[in-house]
Scaffold this active site. Structure first.
Site, short mmCIF file in Angstrom:
data_model
loop_
_atom_site.label_atom_id
_atom_site.label_comp_id
_atom_site.label_asym_id
_atom_site.label_seq_id
_atom_site.Cartn_x
_atom_site.Cartn_y
_atom_site.Cartn_z
N HIS A 154 0.79 -1.24 0.00
CA HIS A 154 0.00 0.00 0.00
C HIS A 154 0.82 1.29 0.00
CE1 HIS A 154 -3.89 -1.96 0.27
NE2 HIS A 154 -3.44 -2.73 1.25
N GLU A 195 -6.72 -4.04 -4.22
CA GLU A 195 -5.96 -5.17 -3.64
C GLU A 195 -5.50 -6.17 -4.72
OE1 GLU A 195 -4.75 -5.55 -0.71
OE2 GLU A 195 -5.94 -4.35 0.68
FE LIG Z 1 -4.40 -4.51 1.98
#
Ligand SMILES: [Fe+2]
Length: 272
Positions: A154, A195
C-alpha cells in the site's frame, strides 16, 4: 483506550500460533500502536535481526518481481519512496516520505480494525497500518496484513499521486455506503481493484493491487488466472476466498481507463 495488549488472537493455522515468543512480540508491538494518539510522534519499534532479515528477503525478492509485473505508476511511486531493503522501515519515516509526496499519512494500528474505520480513514488521506512482521518460519507467506503487505503493497501505491487520489475517493465512497450490504459491495470492488487489480500495459498484464504486489507467490502466477473484463457490478457481487490465490481477476484495458472508471464509480457510489 486499551493500551496494553496481553495477547493476540491468531487463527489455529497461523504460522506463529504455537510460538509463545512470537505471540509476546506481537502483543508488545500491538501495545505500542494502541498507545498512539493522533498528533504525537508515531511510536518506533526496535525490530529484531530476525524481523529485519524477513524484510530483507521479502523486499529484495519482491522488488525484482515488481520490475516485471508491476504497473508503471506503482514503480514510479516506489522509486520516489525509496524504502530501505535491508531493514524494516519505521512507520514514522514512511509516513513522512509518503506525506511529502502525496499528502497521505500512515498511522499505526494494533491489528485489524473495523471495515468502516479502515476505509473511512482513507477519506481523510490516512492509511491505517499494522507494524508487526509475519512469522519468520514462512517469510513469503502471511495469512493477515502485516507491515510487509501494508508498506510494500500500500505505501508504495500511496506514493503515486493518481493512486493516492483513488484511495481517497474510495474512502469517500465508503462513507456513503448506507447499509452493511452496500459496504460489502464496495469492499468487494476494493478487493478486486486496489488489492487484486490488474491492467493491460505495454502488451501484457501488470498488477496494481497491493495484495498481488506484496505476495511473492501470487505475483508470479497471476497471469494464469481467468481474466474477466473490468466490470464493477460483477466485482461487487463476486465472492472471494482470501486464503488462496485468486482464480479470477478483473483486467482493465489500461491504467488510465482503470483510474477513470474506478474513480467515477467511487465518486458516484451512493447505495443503501
Ligand atoms: Fe491490503
Amino acid at each position: 483506550m486499551r493500551s496494553v495488549v496481553e495477547d493476540v488472537e491468531l487463527p489455529a493455522d497461523h504460522p506463529g500460533v504455537s510460538d509463545p515468543a512470537y505471540r509476546a512480540r506481537r502483543a508488545a508491538i500491538a501495545s505500542s500502536a494502541a498507545a498512539y494518539v493522533e498528533g504525537s510522534p508515531i511510536p518506533e519499534v526496535t525490530y529484531t535481526r530476525e524481523e529485519d532479515s524477513v524484510w530483507r528477503s521479502v523486499s529484495t525478492e519482491l522488488a525484482r518481481l515488481h520490475e516485471r509485473y508491476a504497473v508503471g505508476a506503482y514503480l514510479a511511486g516506489a522509486a520516489q519512496l525509496d524504502l530501505p531493503n535491508d531493514r524494516v522501515p519505521q512507520l514514522r519515516e514512511v509516513d513522512a516520505r509518503v506525506h511529502a509526496l502525496t499528502g497521505f499519512h500512515i498511522r499505526p494500528v494494533p491489528g485489524l480494525v473495523p471495515t468502516r474505520t479502515f476505509y473511512g480513514a482513507l477519506a481523510e488521506r490516512r492509511f491505517l497500518s499494522t507494524q508487526y512482521v509475519r512469522h519468520h518460519s514462512v517469510p513469503f507467506y502471511t495469512p493477515e496484513p502485516d507491515i510487509v503487505h501494508e508498506i510494500i503493497g500500500h505505501a508504495n501505491m500511496l506514493a503515486s499521486p493518481p493512486l493516492a487520489d483513488l484511495y481517497e475517493r474510495a474512502g469517500r465512497a465508503s462513507l456513503r455506503a448506507g447499509s452493511d450490504r452496500a459496504l460489502e459491495f464496495f469492499s468487494r470492488v476494493f478487493w478486486f481493484t486496489l488489492e487484486f487489480g490488474v491492467v493491460r500495459e505495454g502488451g501484457e498484464m501488470r498488477a496494481y493491487g497491493a495484495g498481488l504486489l506484496s505476495s511473492f507467490g501470487e505475483l508470479q502466477v497471476f497471469r494464469g488466472a481467468e481474466m474477466r473484463p473490468f466490470e464493477l457490478d460483477a466485482m461487487g457481487t463476486m465472492t472471494y476466498d482470501i486464503t488462496r490465490y485468486q482464480p479470477v481477476l478483473f483486467a482493465a484495458e489500461s491504467f488510465e481507463s482503470m483510474v477513470d472508471e474506478l474513480g467515477r464509480f467511487f465518486d458516484t457510489f451512493d447505495r443503501r
